[in-house]
Design a protein around this motif. Sequence first.
Motif, PDB file in Angstrom:
ATOM      1  N   LEU A  40      -4.948   2.638   9.162  1.00 53.66           N
ATOM      2  CA  LEU A  40      -3.972   3.280   8.279  1.00 53.66           C
ATOM      3  C   LEU A  40      -3.695   4.708   8.746  1.00 53.66           C
ATOM      4  O   LEU A  40      -2.536   5.131   8.853  1.00 53.66           O
ATOM      5  CB  LEU A  40      -4.510   3.285   6.853  1.00 53.66           C
ATOM      6  N   ARG A  41      -4.748   5.440   9.034  1.00 55.32           N
ATOM      7  CA  ARG A  41      -4.584   6.826   9.470  1.00 55.32           C
ATOM      8  C   ARG A  41      -3.787   6.919  10.770  1.00 55.32           C
ATOM      9  O   ARG A  41      -2.961   7.823  10.944  1.00 55.32           O
ATOM     10  CB  ARG A  41      -5.953   7.484   9.648  1.00 55.32           C
TER      11      ARG A  41
ATOM     12  N   THR B  88       0.848  -1.192   0.000  1.00 55.56           N
ATOM     13  CA  THR B  88       0.000   0.000   0.000  1.00 55.56           C
ATOM     14  C   THR B  88       0.882   1.239   0.000  1.00 55.56           C
ATOM     15  O   THR B  88       1.826   1.331   0.779  1.00 55.56           O
ATOM     16  CB  THR B  88      -0.919   0.022   1.238  1.00 55.56           C
ATOM     17  N   ARG B  89       0.614   2.176  -0.886  1.00 55.31           N
ATOM     18  CA  ARG B  89       1.320   3.458  -0.922  1.00 55.31           C
ATOM     19  C   ARG B  89       0.340   4.558  -0.526  1.00 55.31           C
ATOM     20  O   ARG B  89      -0.744   4.681  -1.091  1.00 55.31           O
ATOM     21  CB  ARG B  89       1.887   3.726  -2.323  1.00 55.31           C
ATOM     22  N   CYS B  90       0.743   5.356   0.457  1.00 51.66           N
ATOM     23  CA  CYS B  90      -0.054   6.495   0.900  1.00 51.66           C
ATOM     24  C   CYS B  90       0.715   7.776   0.624  1.00 51.66           C
ATOM     25  O   CYS B  90       1.921   7.850   0.885  1.00 51.66           O
ATOM     26  CB  CYS B  90      -0.366   6.391   2.396  1.00 51.66           C
TER      27      CYS B  90
ATOM     28  N   THR C 250      -6.630   7.378  -7.988  1.00 51.31           N
ATOM     29  CA  THR C 250      -7.533   7.962  -6.992  1.00 51.31           C
ATOM     30  C   THR C 250      -8.269   9.197  -7.484  1.00 51.31           C
ATOM     31  O   THR C 250      -9.301   9.570  -6.921  1.00 51.31           O
ATOM     32  CB  THR C 250      -6.748   8.356  -5.731  1.00 51.31           C
TER      33      THR C 250
ATOM     34  N   HIS D 138      -9.380   4.844   3.094  1.00 51.61           N
ATOM     35  CA  HIS D 138      -8.541   5.435   4.137  1.00 51.61           C
ATOM     36  C   HIS D 138      -9.048   4.949   5.498  1.00 51.61           C
ATOM     37  O   HIS D 138      -9.711   5.669   6.229  1.00 51.61           O
ATOM     38  CB  HIS D 138      -8.613   6.961   4.080  1.00 51.61           C
TER      39      HIS D 138
ATOM     40  N   LEU E  12      -0.121   6.518   9.953  1.00 50.68           N
ATOM     41  CA  LEU E  12       0.376   7.684   9.226  1.00 50.68           C
ATOM     42  C   LEU E  12       0.526   8.880  10.155  1.00 50.68           C
ATOM     43  O   LEU E  12       1.485   9.659  10.020  1.00 50.68           O
ATOM     44  CB  LEU E  12      -0.556   8.013   8.071  1.00 50.68           C
TER      45      LEU E  12
ATOM     46  N   ALA F 233      -4.517   6.938  -1.248  1.00 51.00           N
ATOM     47  CA  ALA F 233      -3.901   5.649  -0.928  1.00 51.00           C
ATOM     48  C   ALA F 233      -4.232   4.664  -2.027  1.00 51.00           C
ATOM     49  O   ALA F 233      -5.368   4.607  -2.515  1.00 51.00           O
ATOM     50  CB  ALA F 233      -4.408   5.131   0.420  1.00 51.00           C
TER      51      ALA F 233
ATOM     52  N   LEU G 127      -3.760  12.822   4.669  1.00 47.26           N
ATOM     53  CA  LEU G 127      -3.694  11.703   3.733  1.00 47.26           C
ATOM     54  C   LEU G 127      -4.454  12.092   2.471  1.00 47.26           C
ATOM     55  O   LEU G 127      -5.673  12.201   2.472  1.00 47.26           O
ATOM     56  CB  LEU G 127      -4.306  10.447   4.363  1.00 47.26           C
TER      57      LEU G 127
END
Length: 282
Positions: free
Chosen positions: A220-221, A179-181, A265, A216, A224, A191, A188
């Motif tokens: 994940l948040r 996964t790339r954010c 996205t 999101h 980050l 993603a 954010l």
Amino acid sequence: MRRTVAVVADRIGWEERQLIAVAPEFGLHLEWVNDESMCLGPPDAPSLAGYDALLVRSRSYTRGGLIATLAEATGIRVLNTARAIHICQNKAALRTVLRTAGIPVPDFRLVLSRRDFERCLRELRPPLVLKPVFGGMGRRVTLIRHADTAPSLYDYVEDLGHAFEQACLVEPYLGDTSTRCLVVGDELVGAVEFAGDGTDWRTNAALGNRTRAVAHDPDLRKILNGVVSELGPGIHGVDLFRTPDGYVVNEVNHAPGFRALASATGADIPSAIARHVREVLA
């Protein structure tokens, strides 16, 4: 008042062209400055004259951090900070900083010699990934599927000319999906999930992997937010793997490419970055 920002890079790619094009909408003027031509050192370095800030997008794993450090010493604003760039350029340092802060990272061993390599093969079971401490875009990242081929593979590492190139990490193989954010400031922006296409086990946008947008989610948040807390608000490409125990941070890129993420996205990433630069200079 319009602010002038130097986009410091070895070349102008798609991302830099997008940033330069959108800048006037945010009261900014962006100019490319070749990172091989700045000759920094004195506090009044001529190459910094007329700029309100430097946006460091050097793809070199030596030039970016050095330029940021010397530029900051003159009092000019640098995005990202020199500290953040230095940490991101060194995978061992990054993982140590994040792990110390309680942010999950993959298990790994630092390999500086054949003795190190042989010991980590006893401590970790294949499949394993061997990767350079300094480097990106999936280059020189190697999958060790069987222990009996590992010694021959390490011969190639020993043949590299410099200790800088020989410094490696060995870590468990966590699959062909990552996964790339893209984080801008502390937000954010987008993603995506990268998945191998069956011809290359590595997951990296530069390798043309399949890409799809992902939600999101709160886990994940949270991770980050921890990364931003340690590195400071900036422009970060955060790469993660999802494991049975949750996400782990694999790498953080200080000058992330974002073409694939923007396409998947629909996020307006150039505007998000320009807005962040304007806020930093406010």
